[in-house]
Enzyme design. Structure first.
Site, PDB file in Angstrom:
ATOM      1  CG  ASN A  24     -10.610  -6.753  -0.248  1.00 41.28           C
ATOM      2  OD1 ASN A  24      -9.484  -6.274  -0.407  1.00 41.28           O
ATOM      3  ND2 ASN A  24     -11.686  -6.219  -0.780  1.00 41.28           N
ATOM      4  CB  VAL A  25      -5.156  -6.760   2.474  1.00 36.06           C
ATOM      5  CG1 VAL A  25      -4.707  -8.170   2.795  1.00 36.06           C
ATOM      6  CG2 VAL A  25      -4.779  -6.357   1.055  1.00 36.06           C
ATOM      7  CE1 TYR A  51       4.927  -4.208  -6.241  1.00 36.05           C
ATOM      8  CE2 TYR A  51       7.213  -3.642  -6.733  1.00 36.05           C
ATOM      9  CZ  TYR A  51       6.278  -4.527  -6.240  1.00 36.05           C
ATOM     10  OH  TYR A  51       6.688  -5.740  -5.729  1.00 36.05           O
TER      11      TYR A  51
END
Length: 241
Positions: free
Chosen positions: A55-56, A147
């Site tokens: 899980n970054v 994003y």
């Protein structure tokens, strides 16, 4: 003919599918030991590619995974920061949750892992970090404030780390790849008329394939790119949004 990544250890985030998977499958035949890190299991089998759950967004998890790789193999030669998500909406409809989720994965996640791996590469004296940005990070896009912000931020971090990690004579290179619209699983759910519109925005008149991004990553990971750092490589078919 020698393999281009012979003996190197590569860590690829988001390695279960899409661009990350293609990077893993492209690196392994070139002699690399590849660790595909993801929250979900691999969607493929490939020799010399091993899976690790990561899980970054969890800094401790990032440190633990990097520590385990170094303990097992002694080094990390290549890091591909590919893990990313989208939560699209016009800004007036974008919730705090949508903003935070994308920032946590796409920006903080890249920071978390590189903060551990970059200094490791400096200590080794050599390494290649490849950050996956986006054409949206260069030109913006309606409905993708979160994003676009993360992918533009990735470019800023890339240029900063290229300076930081090359200090003291270390041959650590940091580059970014900025893909255009690539036919991953996400785009396969998009109506064909929209895909045709995206393709028409490119000079080459088509959308990209994940393996074309992996080919660019292979070049940046290899010694052939030994004098390339702080660079943003646009792989977008000549797209302008």
């Amino acid at each position: 003919m020698s393999k281009r990544l012979e003996g190197k250890v590569a860590l690829v985030t988001g390695g279960a599918a899409g661009i990350g998977a293609e990077c893993c499958k492209r690196f392994a035949p070139e002699g690399a030991t590849v660790i595909a890190a993801d929250l979900r299991p691999l969607t493929y089998e490939a020799e010399n590619v091993e899976y690790v759950e990561l899980n970054v967004t969890d800094a401790e998890n990032c440190n633990a995974v990097a520590d385990a790789i170094v303990a097992k193999y002694g080094r990390i030669d290549i890091l591909v920061n590919n893990a990313g998500i989208t939560k699209d909406a016009l800004i007036q409809k974008m919730t705090d949750e949508m903003w935070n989720l994308v920032i946590d994965v796409n920006l903080k996640g890249v920071f978390n892992l590189t903060r551990r791996v970059g200094p490791q590469m400096m200590a080794q004296g050599v390494g290649s970090i490849i950050n996956i940005s986006s054409v949206v990070g260069e030109y913006g896009n309606i409905g993708q404030t979160n994003y676009a912000a993360t992918k533009a931020g990735v470019i800023g971090m890339t240029k900063t780390w290229a300076k930081e990690f090359a200090r003291k004579g270390a041959r650590v290179r940091v580059n970014a790849i900025s893909p255009g619209y690539i036919m991953t699983d996400i785009l396969k759910t998009v109506p064909q008329d929209l895909l045709d519109k995206f393709a028409a925005l490119t000079m080459l008149g088509r959308l990209g394939q994940p393996e074309e991004i992996a080919n660019a990553a292979l070049f940046l990971a290899s010694d052939e790119a030994g004098y390339v750092t702080g660079h943003v490589l646009s792989v977008n078919g000549g797209m302008r949004l």
